[in-house]
Enzyme design. Structure first.
Site, mmCIF file in Angstrom:
data_model
loop_
_atom_site.group_PDB
_atom_site.id
_atom_site.type_symbol
_atom_site.label_atom_id
_atom_site.label_comp_id
_atom_site.label_asym_id
_atom_site.label_seq_id
_atom_site.Cartn_x
_atom_site.Cartn_y
_atom_site.Cartn_z
ATOM 1 N N GLN A 91 23.472 -2.282 14.036
ATOM 2 C CA GLN A 91 23.176 -2.795 12.494
ATOM 3 C C GLN A 91 24.289 -3.786 12.289
ATOM 4 O OE1 GLN A 91 22.759 0.315 9.668
ATOM 5 N NE2 GLN A 91 22.749 -1.152 7.944
ATOM 6 N N HIS A 168 22.689 6.479 4.062
ATOM 7 C CA HIS A 168 22.660 6.018 5.251
ATOM 8 C C HIS A 168 21.576 6.830 6.247
ATOM 9 C CE1 HIS A 168 23.643 3.557 8.738
ATOM 10 N NE2 HIS A 168 23.833 4.524 9.488
ATOM 11 N N ASP A 187 22.002 5.658 15.885
ATOM 12 C CA ASP A 187 22.395 4.927 14.551
ATOM 13 C C ASP A 187 23.236 3.736 14.694
ATOM 14 O OD1 ASP A 187 24.152 4.411 12.253
ATOM 15 O OD2 ASP A 187 24.705 6.498 12.025
#
Length: 233
Positions: A91, A168, A187
């Protein structure tokens, strides 16, 4: 992080399905549903089979310390990403963890996708790319930015003017590792996929891990979970 910043997504089926169906998930095949609680009666309401679980959790100092320790172990020892058994995306877009979580769920689960959809095109483009190259492609492609914005605006809350958030998303999927099913946490803020051990039941094993590792070590009530499975139509 890049300068690009998106509106945070809510973790509710209306928002997630809005995103997923626009992106190419076949609605008659799969959809997202609420996980209302941890007891057996509430878990019995979750449509089966569960193909992925999304967790929205509050980032804390204790979580960050654990993350740094686990990330260093991944850097030192490698991860399942190196084995090519899971598609993991780094990310780099602020507040894009909802879209990253959705991509991790939908591209690593056994679901039907429209072959001409943004999801199918992204999967094809990213198959042989590194996680960083996948992140750069997500930054530069228009495939998901507008879908994310539209889905974010369908939520139950007013779109915030302050886009900073300590909530998150991460995703849990079941992956075959050397012929054995493993629970894997995906993640985009991590150094790679995190192998959480042998998996016998994706929903039950995820619930146990989240209770023991996230909820039990936090004073916050701001947790929510959704499952990917048969659609609730």
């Amino acid at each position: 992080m890049t300068a690009s910043r998106w509106i945070p997504l809510e973790n509710n089926p209306e928002v997630l399905n809005s995103w997923a169906y626009k992106a190419g998930l076949v609605s008659s095949d799969s959809g997202f549903s609420d996980i209302y609680g941890f007891d057996d009666e509430l878990l019995g309401m979750v449509p089966r089979p569960v193909k992925a679980v999304l967790l929205l959790f509050p980032i804390s100092s204790a979580f960050e310390e654990r993350r740094k320790e686990e990330d260093q172990k991944i850097i030192d020892e490698g991860s399942l990403n190196d084995k090519g058994v899971v598609l993991w995306i780094k990310q780099t877009i602020s507040n894009a963890c909802g879209t990253i979580g959705l991509l991790h769920a939908l591209l690593n689960a056994d679901v039907s996708l429209d072959p001409d959809s943004p999801l199918a095109k992204f999967a094809k483009e990213c198959k042989d790319k590194t996680p960083e190259e996948r992140a750069k492609f997500l930054e530069t492609t228009p495939l998901f930015a507008s879908i994310h914005a539209e889905a974010a605006s369908t939520g139950q809350s007013v779109v915030p003017t302050d886009l900073d958030t300590d909530l998150h998303f991460c995703c849990f999927v079941e992956v075959s590792v050397d012929g054995t099913s493993h629970l894997v946490e995906l993640d985009g803020r991590r150094a790679g996929p995190v192998d959480r051990g042998v998996c016998e039941d994706l929903l039950i094993d995820t619930i146990k891990f989240v209770k023991d590792t996230y909820v039990a070590k936090s004073a916050s009530i701001h947790f929510s979970m959704t499952s990917l499975g048969p659609p609730e139509f």
